[in-house]
Design a protein around this motif. Structure first.
Motif, PDB file in Angstrom:
ATOM      1  N   ILE A  49       0.831  -1.207   0.000  1.00 46.13           N
ATOM      2  CA  ILE A  49       0.000   0.000   0.000  1.00 46.13           C
ATOM      3  C   ILE A  49       0.868   1.260   0.000  1.00 46.13           C
ATOM      4  CG2 ILE A  49      -1.680   1.340   1.337  1.00 46.13           C
ATOM      5  CD1 ILE A  49      -2.841  -1.318   2.316  1.00 46.13           C
ATOM      6  N   LEU A  50       1.896   1.260   0.865  1.00 48.99           N
ATOM      7  CA  LEU A  50       2.697   2.472   1.037  1.00 48.99           C
ATOM      8  C   LEU A  50       3.824   2.586   0.021  1.00 48.99           C
ATOM      9  CD1 LEU A  50       3.050   2.622   4.915  1.00 48.99           C
ATOM     10  CD2 LEU A  50       1.445   3.863   3.467  1.00 48.99           C
ATOM     11  N   ARG A  51       4.388   1.446  -0.375  1.00 53.10           N
ATOM     12  CA  ARG A  51       5.558   1.426  -1.242  1.00 53.10           C
ATOM     13  C   ARG A  51       6.615   2.427  -0.758  1.00 53.10           C
ATOM     14  NH1 ARG A  51       5.156  -1.207  -6.254  1.00 53.10           N
ATOM     15  NH2 ARG A  51       3.660  -2.902  -5.964  1.00 53.10           N
ATOM     16  N   PRO A  52       7.148   2.259   0.472  1.00 50.93           N
ATOM     17  CA  PRO A  52       8.104   3.237   1.006  1.00 50.93           C
ATOM     18  C   PRO A  52       9.376   3.289   0.178  1.00 50.93           C
ATOM     19  CG  PRO A  52       8.061   1.247   2.354  1.00 50.93           C
ATOM     20  CD  PRO A  52       6.938   1.114   1.377  1.00 50.93           C
ATOM     21  N   ASN A  89       8.247   9.872  -0.736  1.00 51.34           N
ATOM     22  CA  ASN A  89       7.056   9.104  -0.380  1.00 51.34           C
ATOM     23  C   ASN A  89       5.799   9.971  -0.387  1.00 51.34           C
ATOM     24  OD1 ASN A  89       8.195   6.337   0.554  1.00 51.34           O
ATOM     25  ND2 ASN A  89       9.520   7.838   1.553  1.00 51.34           N
ATOM     26  N   LYS A  90       4.708   9.371  -0.852  1.00 42.97           N
ATOM     27  CA  LYS A  90       3.434  10.084  -0.947  1.00 42.97           C
ATOM     28  C   LYS A  90       2.665  10.096   0.367  1.00 42.97           C
ATOM     29  CE  LYS A  90       2.686   9.043  -5.855  1.00 42.97           C
ATOM     30  NZ  LYS A  90       1.764   8.396  -6.835  1.00 42.97           N
ATOM     31  N   ARG A  91       2.867   9.086   1.204  1.00 46.87           N
ATOM     32  CA  ARG A  91       2.034   8.947   2.407  1.00 46.87           C
ATOM     33  C   ARG A  91       2.833   8.962   3.705  1.00 46.87           C
ATOM     34  NH1 ARG A  91       0.183   5.312  -1.430  1.00 46.87           N
ATOM     35  NH2 ARG A  91      -1.958   5.632  -2.153  1.00 46.87           N
ATOM     36  N   ILE A  92       4.156   9.048   3.606  1.00 49.74           N
ATOM     37  CA  ILE A  92       4.987   8.964   4.802  1.00 49.74           C
ATOM     38  C   ILE A  92       5.779  10.247   4.998  1.00 49.74           C
ATOM     39  CG2 ILE A  92       6.785   7.662   5.996  1.00 49.74           C
ATOM     40  CD1 ILE A  92       6.114   5.286   4.239  1.00 49.74           C
ATOM     41  N   GLY A  93       5.679  10.819   6.205  1.00 48.25           N
ATOM     42  CA  GLY A  93       6.518  11.936   6.593  1.00 48.25           C
ATOM     43  C   GLY A  93       7.577  11.446   7.576  1.00 48.25           C
ATOM     44  N   PHE A  94       8.529  12.309   7.901  1.00 52.42           N
ATOM     45  CA  PHE A  94       9.623  11.898   8.787  1.00 52.42           C
ATOM     46  C   PHE A  94       9.922  12.987   9.806  1.00 52.42           C
ATOM     47  CE2 PHE A  94      10.385   9.526   4.854  1.00 52.42           C
ATOM     48  CZ  PHE A  94      10.543   8.243   5.349  1.00 52.42           C
ATOM     49  N   TYR A 119      10.545  18.394  11.028  1.00 57.07           N
ATOM     50  CA  TYR A 119       9.647  17.414  10.403  1.00 57.07           C
ATOM     51  C   TYR A 119       9.656  17.644   8.899  1.00 57.07           C
ATOM     52  CZ  TYR A 119       5.378  15.224   8.690  1.00 57.07           C
ATOM     53  OH  TYR A 119       4.481  14.483   7.968  1.00 57.07           O
ATOM     54  N   GLN A 120       9.709  16.564   8.152  1.00 59.65           N
ATOM     55  CA  GLN A 120       9.673  16.640   6.689  1.00 59.65           C
ATOM     56  C   GLN A 120       8.424  15.954   6.168  1.00 59.65           C
ATOM     57  OE1 GLN A 120      12.733  14.515   4.455  1.00 59.65           O
ATOM     58  NE2 GLN A 120      12.820  16.184   2.977  1.00 59.65           N
ATOM     59  N   GLY A 121       7.623  16.704   5.414  1.00 58.11           N
ATOM     60  CA  GLY A 121       6.368  16.173   4.905  1.00 58.11           C
ATOM     61  C   GLY A 121       6.532  15.304   3.673  1.00 58.11           C
ATOM     62  N   HIS A 122       5.366  14.911   3.095  1.00 57.70           N
ATOM     63  CA  HIS A 122       5.348  14.025   1.930  1.00 57.70           C
ATOM     64  C   HIS A 122       5.892  14.745   0.698  1.00 57.70           C
ATOM     65  CE1 HIS A 122       1.430  12.897   4.191  1.00 57.70           C
ATOM     66  NE2 HIS A 122       2.486  12.455   4.838  1.00 57.70           N
ATOM     67  N   ARG A 168      11.891   9.218  12.915  1.00 60.79           N
ATOM     68  CA  ARG A 168      10.623   8.528  13.164  1.00 60.79           C
ATOM     69  C   ARG A 168       9.695   8.764  11.972  1.00 60.79           C
ATOM     70  NH1 ARG A 168       7.654  10.918  17.589  1.00 60.79           N
ATOM     71  NH2 ARG A 168       8.974  12.735  17.232  1.00 60.79           N
ATOM     72  N   PRO A 169       9.344   7.715  11.232  1.00 58.92           N
ATOM     73  CA  PRO A 169       8.353   7.866  10.162  1.00 58.92           C
ATOM     74  C   PRO A 169       6.977   8.186  10.742  1.00 58.92           C
ATOM     75  CG  PRO A 169       9.620   5.848   9.900  1.00 58.92           C
ATOM     76  CD  PRO A 169       9.909   6.360  11.260  1.00 58.92           C
TER      77      PRO A 169
END
Length: 210
Positions: A49-52, A89-94, A119-122, A168-169
Motif C-alpha cells: 500500500i505504502l511502497r516506502p 514518499n506520498k504517504r509517509i513523513g519523517f 519534520y519533513q512532509g510528503h 521517526r516515520p
C-alpha cells in the motif's frame, strides 16, 4: 477379599497427563505460527500500500574558505555545506529527532555540529545548512601530511561528511518505530581564495545505510 492394585490406574493417569501436555504445546505452537504468518502478511500488505522509498541525501553546495594545517598539528577551517534531503514518499513523513553532522578529513573528525530537529512532509525536499568553523588538534602521519600538501597544491580537499540521524516515520496520525541510518558523503571541496576557486564544487550523492 484381596487388595486392589492401583498401579494400572497411576500409569493411565500419567499417560493422560502426558498426552494433554503434548496437545497444549501443539496448540500453542500452531497459534504462534498463525500469528507470525498473519503478521508477515500484514507487513507485506502494508508495504504494498505504502511502497516506502528511501530518503535521498545530496550535498548540493560547499564553500571552503580556510583549510590550513600548522606545524603544531592544528587544523584551521571554515566550511559551509548545503545538504538536500528528498522524501519521495506520498504517504509517509519523517521526524528528524536527532541531526548530527560530522566533518572528517582523512578519517579523522575535526568538527561536529548538531542541527535543529525538524519534520519533513510528503514529497518534500528540505535543505539544511551545516557550518564548521574554528580550529582543532588533528594528528596526521607523514603520509597524511604529504597528502594534505598535495591537495593544497591542487586546491581541492577530500572531506567526508557523516550524518548521524534518529528518524521517526509518520503515517497519518501514527508515529511508528525509530531508526538510525548512517549517511556518508565523500566530497571533493575546492578551496576558495579571494572569493574564487580553481574549480567548481560538484553536487554529490551520499550513501545511505540502515
Amino acid at each position: 477379599m484381596g487388595r486392589k492394585d492401583s498401579s494400572g490406574c497411576c500409569c493411565c493417569c500419567e499417560w493422560l497427563c502426558g498426552c494433554l501436555f503434548s496437545c497444549i504445546l501443539s496448540c500453542i505452537f500452531q497459534i504462534l505460527c498463525t500469528i507470525l504468518v498473519i503478521a508477515a502478511l500484514a507487513a507485506f500488505i502494508f508495504w504494498l500500500i505504502l511502497r516506502p522509498n528511501e530518503v535521498k541525501f545530496h550535498v548540493t553546495d560547499a564553500s571552503l574558505t580556510q583549510f590550513n594545517f600548522t606545524t603544531n598539528n592544528t587544523l584551521h577551517y571554515n566550511l559551509a555545506l548545503n545538504v538536500s534531503i528528498r522524501n519521495p514518499n506520498k504517504r509517509i513523513g519523517f521526524y528528524y529527532d536527532t541531526f548530527e553532522a560530522n566533518a572528517n578529513y582523512q578519517g579523522k573528525r575535526f568538527d561536529t555540529e548538531t542541527l535543529t530537529p525538524f519534520y519533513q512532509g510528503h514529497k518534500n525536499t528540505t535543505v539544511v545548512n551545516a557550518v564548521f568553523q574554528g580550529q582543532q588538534l588533528v594528528l596526521l602521519g607523514t603520509d597524511e601530511v604529504s597528502q594534505f600538501d598535495s591537495e593544497k597544491t591542487d586546491g581541492v580537499f577530500g572531506i567526508s561528511l557523516k550524518l548521524n540521524l534518529r528518524i521517526r516515520p509518520k503515517l497519518g496520525w501514527i508515529k511508528v518505530w525509530t531508526f538510525k541510518p548512517k549517511v556518508k558523503c565523500d566530497l571533493n571541496v575546492p578551496l576558495k581564495s579571494n572569493g574564487t576557486s580553481s574549480t567548481a564544487f560538484e553536487a554529490t550523492k551520499c550513501s545511505y545505510d540502515l
